[in-house]
Design a protein around this motif. Structure first.
Motif, PDB file in Angstrom:
ATOM      1  N   ARG A  39       0.672  -0.960  -0.110  1.00 50.08           N
ATOM      2  CA  ARG A  39       0.133   0.101   0.145  1.00 50.08           C
ATOM      3  C   ARG A  39       0.540   0.789   0.026  1.00 50.08           C
ATOM      4  NH1 ARG A  39      -5.428  -1.139   2.262  1.00 50.08           N
ATOM      5  NH2 ARG A  39      -5.238   0.655   3.546  1.00 50.08           N
ATOM      6  N   ASP A  43       0.731   4.136  -3.292  1.00 46.98           N
ATOM      7  CA  ASP A  43       0.384   5.542  -2.596  1.00 46.98           C
ATOM      8  C   ASP A  43       1.536   6.230  -2.756  1.00 46.98           C
ATOM      9  OD1 ASP A  43      -1.575   7.167  -2.289  1.00 46.98           O
ATOM     10  OD2 ASP A  43      -1.164   6.770   0.431  1.00 46.98           O
ATOM     11  N   THR A 225      -3.295   7.862  -6.326  1.00 44.42           N
ATOM     12  CA  THR A 225      -2.231   6.915  -6.412  1.00 44.42           C
ATOM     13  C   THR A 225      -0.831   7.164  -6.864  1.00 44.42           C
ATOM     14  OG1 THR A 225      -3.185   5.377  -7.721  1.00 44.42           O
ATOM     15  CG2 THR A 225      -3.904   5.528  -4.794  1.00 44.42           C
ATOM     16  N   SER A 246      -4.631  -0.129  -5.687  1.00 43.91           N
ATOM     17  CA  SER A 246      -5.277   0.840  -5.724  1.00 43.91           C
ATOM     18  C   SER A 246      -6.452   1.573  -4.904  1.00 43.91           C
ATOM     19  CB  SER A 246      -5.192   2.578  -6.920  1.00 43.91           C
ATOM     20  OG  SER A 246      -5.310   3.371  -6.167  1.00 43.91           O
ATOM     21  N   LEU A 249      -7.168   0.500  -0.830  1.00 46.24           N
ATOM     22  CA  LEU A 249      -6.876   1.221  -0.244  1.00 46.24           C
ATOM     23  C   LEU A 249      -7.988   2.620  -0.571  1.00 46.24           C
ATOM     24  CD1 LEU A 249      -3.740   2.819  -1.629  1.00 46.24           C
ATOM     25  CD2 LEU A 249      -3.905   1.637   0.452  1.00 46.24           C
TER      26      LEU A 249
END
Length: 263
Positions: A39, A43, A225, A246, A249
């Motif tokens: 992540r 990100d 992202t 993505s 998230l």
């Protein structure tokens, strides 16, 4: 991830074989730490070798991501999260309507000539992301191609995949770029109605069009992202996996958000 997000994610992860008595050795690194590393990479848009030392080694994180990419486990994990989000909002787990569109993005130097092209309409040299979303803006399917691939040609392949995975899907909205034989092809082949939402000729400037804004909002989230602000993946399957990561998230944050009590 926060503790609230991990409480949502943990039951949705596949159980390792050694915990089910199927042999093998226990994994060295905690799944939560590995997921946090993925992540973070998606990100913040870092290189694999620039992974901070707070996370497991980058090659172990990449091996984790590669296994889930090659065995379609990242999509399975994503689909479980999407069903949870829809149920939390009072919707059926499977959607009945969606929206299709495409986005052209520039490609990094590592992207080979075999998977990149020039989009003459957007003046972009790179790749194109073809997506189908539900009416909540959640991803139903994605396909990454060279930027010179036509929307209608890619839509035939993508809509077949989405229709096979989501049997309750009956209606898909699209823009004027999908007009032509595709609108007649979909009801016969996929039992799916393709509704074209056109922009009126007398419109001037920016105008929010019905249903089409839903998929544009998804593209806006993807561009937030940083790993997806430009396509840096050598393989199109890796580019598709990054889009699924993505979206996880976004969905874990929504699921961890407390439900407001009725007044």
């Amino acid at each position: 991830m926060t503790d609230a997000e991990w409480a949502v994610v943990r039951p949705l992860l596949p159980v390792p074989g050694w915990m089910r008595g199927r042999g093998g050795q226990p994994e060295v690194y905690c799944h939560r730490a590995v997921l946090d590393a993925i992540r973070y990479l998606v990100d913040n848009g870092i290189k694999w070798r620039a992974m901070p030392v707070d996370f497991p080694p980058w090659d172990r994180v990449y091996a984790f991501l590669r296994r889930r990419r090659d065995h379609a486990l990242v999509r399975e994990f994503h689909d479980r999260l999407r069903s949870k989000v829809r149920e939390k909002l009072g919707r059926d787990a499977e959607p009945s309507a969606g929206v299709i569109d495409s986005q052209s993005v520039k490609a990094g130097a590592v992207v080979g000539a075999d998977s990149r092209g020039f989009d003459g309409g957007k003046l972009v040299n790179g790749r194109k992301r073809h997506v189908v979303v539900d009416t909540l803006g959640l991803l139903l399917g994605v396909m990454v191609t060279a930027a010179d691939t036509g929307d209608r040609a890619a839509a035939q392949v993508l809509l077949r995949q989405v229709a096979d995975a989501h049997h309750q899907l009956e209606l898909v909205w699209a823009d004027g770029g999908y007009t032509g034989p595709l609108a007649e092809y979909c009801p016969v082949t996929f039992a799916l109605v393709l509704a074209i939402v056109k922009r009126s000729d007398d419109m001037r400037g920016f105008v929010v069009l019905p249903k089409r804004w839903i998929v544009e909002r998804l593209f806006a989230h993807l561009m937030r992202t940083r790993r997806l602000a430009r396509d840096y993946e050598r393989r199109t399957t890796s580019a598709e996996a990054m889009i699924y990561w993505s979206m996880t998230l976004l969905m874990t944050r929504r699921l961890a958000r407390p439900v407001p009590e009725p007044g």
